[in-house]
Design an enzyme around this catalytic site. Structure first.
Site, PDB file in Angstrom:
ATOM      1  N   ARG A  46       0.848  -1.208   0.000  1.00 14.57           N
ATOM      2  CA  ARG A  46       0.000   0.000   0.000  1.00 14.57           C
ATOM      3  C   ARG A  46       0.879   1.252   0.000  1.00 14.57           C
ATOM      4  O   ARG A  46       0.571   2.251  -0.637  1.00 14.57           O
ATOM      5  CB  ARG A  46      -0.964   0.008   1.190  1.00 14.57           C
ATOM      6  CG  ARG A  46      -1.721   1.339   1.331  1.00 14.57           C
ATOM      7  CD  ARG A  46      -3.018   1.245   2.124  1.00 14.57           C
ATOM      8  NE  ARG A  46      -2.941   0.411   3.293  1.00 14.57           N
ATOM      9  CZ  ARG A  46      -2.309   0.722   4.440  1.00 14.57           C
ATOM     10  NH1 ARG A  46      -1.690   1.882   4.548  1.00 14.57           N
ATOM     11  NH2 ARG A  46      -2.298  -0.114   5.447  1.00 14.57           N
ATOM     12  N   TYR A  98     -16.578  15.055 -16.391  1.00 15.82           N
ATOM     13  CA  TYR A  98     -17.065  13.669 -16.403  1.00 15.82           C
ATOM     14  C   TYR A  98     -18.130  13.525 -15.308  1.00 15.82           C
ATOM     15  O   TYR A  98     -17.964  14.053 -14.202  1.00 15.82           O
ATOM     16  CB  TYR A  98     -15.884  12.720 -16.168  1.00 15.82           C
ATOM     17  CG  TYR A  98     -16.300  11.317 -15.822  1.00 15.82           C
ATOM     18  CD1 TYR A  98     -17.121  10.584 -16.681  1.00 15.82           C
ATOM     19  CD2 TYR A  98     -15.888  10.718 -14.635  1.00 15.82           C
ATOM     20  CE1 TYR A  98     -17.521   9.300 -16.357  1.00 15.82           C
ATOM     21  CE2 TYR A  98     -16.287   9.429 -14.304  1.00 15.82           C
ATOM     22  CZ  TYR A  98     -17.112   8.724 -15.167  1.00 15.82           C
ATOM     23  OH  TYR A  98     -17.513   7.466 -14.833  1.00 15.82           O
ATOM     24  N   ASP A 170      -7.599  17.961 -15.157  1.00 15.32           N
ATOM     25  CA  ASP A 170      -7.859  16.589 -15.582  1.00 15.32           C
ATOM     26  C   ASP A 170      -7.473  16.501 -17.054  1.00 15.32           C
ATOM     27  O   ASP A 170      -8.146  17.056 -17.927  1.00 15.32           O
ATOM     28  CB  ASP A 170      -9.337  16.241 -15.371  1.00 15.32           C
ATOM     29  CG  ASP A 170      -9.632  14.781 -15.680  1.00 15.32           C
ATOM     30  OD1 ASP A 170      -8.934  14.204 -16.535  1.00 15.32           O
ATOM     31  OD2 ASP A 170     -10.579  14.228 -15.081  1.00 15.32           O
ATOM     32  N   LYS A 195      -7.904   5.297 -19.549  1.00 14.73           N
ATOM     33  CA  LYS A 195      -8.193   5.783 -20.895  1.00 14.73           C
ATOM     34  C   LYS A 195      -6.936   5.715 -21.776  1.00 14.73           C
ATOM     35  O   LYS A 195      -6.426   4.640 -21.995  1.00 14.73           O
ATOM     36  CB  LYS A 195      -8.789   7.187 -20.798  1.00 14.73           C
ATOM     37  CG  LYS A 195      -9.932   7.290 -19.766  1.00 14.73           C
ATOM     38  CD  LYS A 195     -11.113   6.455 -20.164  1.00 14.73           C
ATOM     39  CE  LYS A 195     -12.189   6.208 -19.127  1.00 14.73           C
ATOM     40  NZ  LYS A 195     -12.188   6.820 -17.847  1.00 14.73           N
TER      41      LYS A 195
HETATM   42  O1  P1T Z   1     -13.186   5.628 -14.554  1.00 18.34           O
HETATM   43  P1  P1T Z   1     -12.045   6.166 -13.758  1.00 18.34           P
HETATM   44  O2  P1T Z   1     -10.724   5.552 -14.099  1.00 18.34           O
HETATM   45  O3  P1T Z   1     -12.311   6.183 -12.277  1.00 18.34           O
HETATM   46  O4  P1T Z   1     -11.848   7.711 -14.200  1.00 18.34           O
HETATM   47  C1  P1T Z   1     -12.811   8.687 -14.017  1.00 18.34           C
HETATM   48  C2  P1T Z   1     -12.665   9.769 -15.051  1.00 18.34           C
HETATM   49  C3  P1T Z   1     -11.992  10.928 -14.737  1.00 18.34           C
HETATM   50  N1  P1T Z   1     -11.832  11.935 -15.632  1.00 18.34           N
HETATM   51  C4  P1T Z   1     -12.309  11.826 -16.877  1.00 18.34           C
HETATM   52  C5  P1T Z   1     -12.120  12.957 -17.841  1.00 18.34           C
HETATM   53  C6  P1T Z   1     -12.986  10.676 -17.282  1.00 18.34           C
HETATM   54  O5  P1T Z   1     -13.448  10.604 -18.537  1.00 18.34           O
HETATM   55  C7  P1T Z   1     -13.182   9.611 -16.344  1.00 18.34           C
HETATM   56  C8  P1T Z   1     -13.931   8.380 -16.684  1.00 18.34           C
HETATM   57  N2  P1T Z   1     -14.761   8.503 -17.808  1.00 18.34           N
HETATM   58  C9  P1T Z   1     -15.549   7.515 -18.316  1.00 18.34           C
HETATM   59  C10 P1T Z   1     -15.660   6.292 -17.784  1.00 18.34           C
HETATM   60  C11 P1T Z   1     -16.333   7.903 -19.505  1.00 18.34           C
HETATM   61  O6  P1T Z   1     -16.863   7.027 -20.216  1.00 18.34           O
HETATM   62  O7  P1T Z   1     -16.397   9.111 -19.789  1.00 18.34           O
END
Ligand code: P1T
Length: 379
Positions: A46, A98, A170, A195
């Site tokens: 951790r 998001y 972000d 992503k």
């Molecule tokens: O899904 P996660 O890894 O927890 O990330 C969240 C997140 C944060 N910032 C942006 C710009 C994002 O697009 C996302 C996650 N987005 C999707 C799952 C989507 O389909 O837009």
């Protein structure tokens, strides 16, 4: 080291024990110590893990930062940033974020007394007017998810710093291959590595990058204290994805340009949103602060909710799924899927209409993608 070389080598020396050229998956929860209080660099996974360290060092280098702090998801990274604040503190945030980001700010951190103002951060005067004595941070997503609104990062960073605020960006939609917010003045960069960084839709993760030693220390403390860390295999998968980030981003963008052009001319399409289009309101800002326009294209179909849903359900190569940034093309309906947690009136106000469709353009043969969209639209 230049960018493409960093993607392959930063944080990734050959293994000292075996010479393995790929960083091993240190699939261990703990580490034997020669005596109490003395260890060989790691105590407990951790707190730290060599595979995670490699990922953190690599992404920090790609973002032009000195610290990378990895998490089990993008949301865990975003949430950990918010634990820097105290009850009564105020954050000015991009409105078109998001849906999960909006949800955690609105439904979780508000519960702990944090206050948020959501607004269009491409409007500098509006951001300035929203700053209060309690404001601590400007939270920016650019281009936004799903409407691809572009905010001027240098101007926002100057404004934030002139008022003693932090600015976090972000950078998920661009990846460091196309945009490096730390170099434009941001204090923190956050990613959903799920992503483009991971790039293959096979792992969920998040990361924060920064060059600020004090912030890094506080965030590393929280990474360990809160504990939303990625496992060694997830770190390894992400690191493997990152190696091809530069070439993938070029391929995504080339295909997105073709897809956007095709949709602009399509009789069944109302409007197309992609920062690479010259009539996009953020085109000039995007050109100035990033080296590309990315692989996400949003568009509105002519007709109704039913027409949009029919298109989403009729594609063959564009898989109907949440997420983005993988090699395979995805299609989704933001109002019903990724942004359902945004209240309906706010969705309407922002333009997340019932006919809006978001594409994550993959790196398949573009002719197959165009034919696929055409047959779905003709339906
Ligand atoms: O899904 P996660 O890894 O927890 O990330 C969240 C997140 C944060 N910032 C942006 C710009 C994002 O697009 C996302 C996650 N987005 C999707 C799952 C989507 O389909 O837009």
């Amino acid at each position: 080291m230049r960018f493409e070389t960093q993607a392959i080598h930063a944080g990734q020396e050959p293994d000292r024990l075996t010479g393995a050229v790929v960083v091993p998956i240190y699939q261990t929860s703990t580490y034997a110590q020669p005596e109490p209080g003395r260890h060989l660099g790691h105590e407990y996974t951790r707190s730290s893990n060599p595979t995670r360290d490699a990922l953190q060092a690599c992404v920090a280098a790609l973002e032009g930062g000195t610290h990378g702090i990895a998490f089990a998801s993008g949301m865990a990274a975003i949430s950990t940033v918010m634990t820097l604040f105290e009850s009564g503190d105020h954050v000015v945030s991009t409105d078109d974020v998001y849906g999960g980001t909006f949800r955690v700010f609105d439904k979780v951190f508000r519960q702990f007394g944090l206050e948020y103002t959501f607004l269009d951060t491409s409007d500098l005067a509006a951001v300035e007017a929203a700053i209060r004595p309690e404001t601590r941070m400007i939270w920016v997503e650019t281009p936004t998810n799903p409407l691809l609104v572009v905010s001027d990062l240098e101007k926002l960073a100057d404004l934030a710093h002139s008022r003693g605020l932090l600015i976090a960006v972000d950078n998920t939609f661009m990846s460091p291959a196309l945009q490096r917010p730390l170099e434009l003045g941001a204090d923190l960069v956050v990613h959903s590595t799920t992503k483009y960084l991971g790039g293959h839709s096979d792992v969920v993760g998040g990361i924060i990058a920064t060059s600020n030693d004090d912030l890094a220390e506080r965030l590393v403390f929280r990474q360990n204290a809160v504990g939303a860390v990625p496992g060694p295999f997830d770190s390894w998968l992400t690191l493997r994805g990152v190696k091809t980030l530069p070439i993938r981003m070029r391929a995504h963008e080339a295909n997105a340009a073709e897809v956007a052009g095709f949709l602009v001319d399509h009789a069944k399409v109302q409007d197309v949103i992609w920062p690479g289009l010259e009539d996009h309101a953020g085109h000039a800002a995007q050109k100035a602060q990033a080296s590309g326009f990315g692989g996400i294209v949003s568009f509105r179909v002519k007709g109704s909710l039913e027409d949009a849903c029919r298109v989403c359900s009729s594609t063959r190569f564009f898989l109907l799924a949440e997420s983005l940034g993988g090699v395979e093309s995805l299609i989704e309906h933001p109002a019903i899927m990724t942004h359902a947690s945004v209240p309906e009136d706010q969705r309407r106000e922002r333009g997340i209409s019932d006919t809006l469709i978001r594409l994550s353009v993959g790196i398949e043969n573009v002719q197959d993608l165009l034919e696929d969209l055409d047959q779905a639209l003709q339906g």
